[in-house]
Design a protein around this motif. Sequence first.
Motif, short mmCIF file in Angstrom:
data_model
loop_
_atom_site.label_atom_id
_atom_site.label_comp_id
_atom_site.label_asym_id
_atom_site.label_seq_id
_atom_site.Cartn_x
_atom_site.Cartn_y
_atom_site.Cartn_z
N LYS D 12 0.85 -1.19 0.00
CA LYS D 12 0.00 0.00 0.00
C LYS D 12 0.89 1.24 0.00
O LYS D 12 1.88 1.30 0.73
N VAL D 13 0.52 2.24 -0.81
CA VAL D 13 1.28 3.49 -0.86
C VAL D 13 1.20 4.20 0.49
O VAL D 13 0.10 4.38 1.04
N ALA D 23 10.17 11.45 -8.57
CA ALA D 23 9.37 11.31 -7.35
C ALA D 23 9.81 10.08 -6.58
O ALA D 23 10.36 9.13 -7.15
N HIS D 24 9.58 10.11 -5.27
CA HIS D 24 9.85 8.95 -4.43
C HIS D 24 8.54 8.46 -3.84
O HIS D 24 7.82 9.22 -3.20
N VAL D 25 8.26 7.19 -4.07
CA VAL D 25 7.01 6.60 -3.59
C VAL D 25 7.36 5.52 -2.58
O VAL D 25 8.13 4.60 -2.88
N ARG D 26 6.81 5.63 -1.38
CA ARG D 26 7.07 4.62 -0.36
C ARG D 26 5.88 3.69 -0.26
O ARG D 26 4.73 4.13 -0.23
N ILE D 27 6.18 2.38 -0.24
CA ILE D 27 5.14 1.36 -0.27
C ILE D 27 5.34 0.41 0.89
O ILE D 27 6.42 -0.15 1.08
N PRO D 51 -1.60 8.09 -1.01
CA PRO D 51 -1.54 7.23 0.17
C PRO D 51 -2.76 6.31 0.27
O PRO D 51 -3.88 6.75 0.02
N GLY D 52 -2.50 5.06 0.57
CA GLY D 52 -3.56 4.09 0.76
C GLY D 52 -3.82 3.23 -0.47
O GLY D 52 -4.44 2.17 -0.36
#
Lengths: 68, 68, 68, 68, 68, 68
Positions: D12-13, D23-27, D51-52
């Motif tokens: 989930k993001v 961009a940096h996306v945390r999962i 997010p989510g």
Amino acid sequence: MKLSARNQLKGKVIEARKGETTAHVRIDLGNGNVVTASITNEAVDDLALKPGDAVVAIVKASNVMVGK
Amino acid sequence: MKLSARNQLKGKVIEARKGETTAHVRIDLGNGNVVTASITNEAVDDLALKPGDAVVAIVKASNVMVGK
Amino acid sequence: MKLSARNQLKGKVIEARKGETTAHVRIDLGNGNVVTASITNEAVDDLALKPGDAVVAIVKASNVMVGK
Amino acid sequence: MKLSARNQLKGKVIEARKGETTAHVRIDLGNGNVVTASITNEAVDDLALKPGDAVVAIVKASNVMVGK
Amino acid sequence: MKLSARNQLKGKVIEARKGETTAHVRIDLGNGNVVTASITNEAVDDLALKPGDAVVAIVKASNVMVGK
Amino acid sequence: MKLSARNQLKGKVIEARKGETTAHVRIDLGNGNVVTASITNEAVDDLALKPGDAVVAIVKASNVMVGK
């Protein structure tokens, strides 16, 4: 921790320059060879990278090309 | 041809060992640093890689990690 | 040694299977997620990887795609 | 579309933070494992990442190192 | 599933050749451009890749160099 | 210099857009296929990349996934 990466090149940080999200770190390997690593700004902070630091540049063998 | 890759490290081939589809080429960069490149067997043939060859190990900055 | 890589995922080795030059190591991250690492046979020997080992799967942020 | 990539990790993001181009996306993968993906800003818009979101972190086996 | 990867190149499989663990798949993109993907043997089986198949070659922008 | 990389795709630069440290270069390969390369700003300057330039997009086979 021991790493599977075959390429662990010893050098010294020349410069750690941050961008907005991505930083570029230049590492002197000696013998005229300089490596640039593009890593996150967070990683620069985490490792407290600064000029003169003894570091290791790590690269997977599958990410190395050969030119001749 | 000029390349965008920041990392073009000069060295000499120590060994070019083929597998069934993938070969491992070890390159001496001097100063105690050795790089292994995993490339296709076809590339080894194309470049006629053999021990002693002066070559360049090419790596994108985004594929370099830093350890400290 | 501390690493710049943002992604250091803890897991357990399920299987380390060697090919002629390249090995495939499967790592259970828990929660139904399994990671396969393709590394050199030499790395498997160096780290003495075997089923059940507690290991870390390391991936640069720039090598992760997102699907949705 | 089915992918050749062995590593398709469900998560989930947590955060999608844009820089100037990257961009940096945390999962969150669950089990205490979090993956950061560095992707283009355009990709964040294209996938409307927020997010989510339930997403998949995709990594080629050849881009995974093992630490032990 | 939609992917963050900017590079999704349409082509046709010319050949899918397995090694012991790693396979090489050649894809014709048209216009004289051919891409080789080195993927796991398992992926070749999973996708049942064979000559003539319409496929997509997927590459992260951070893994593309430019030569001029 | 001859390269080990199997994938050297000929195209024309559509756009070279710099960020703070990282630039995105879009290359038209013809046949409806466009490749985006994310390279350093320095590389854009070094190669003096501008729209219309004939260039080569270079990708290691190990960094190509296949979708079907």
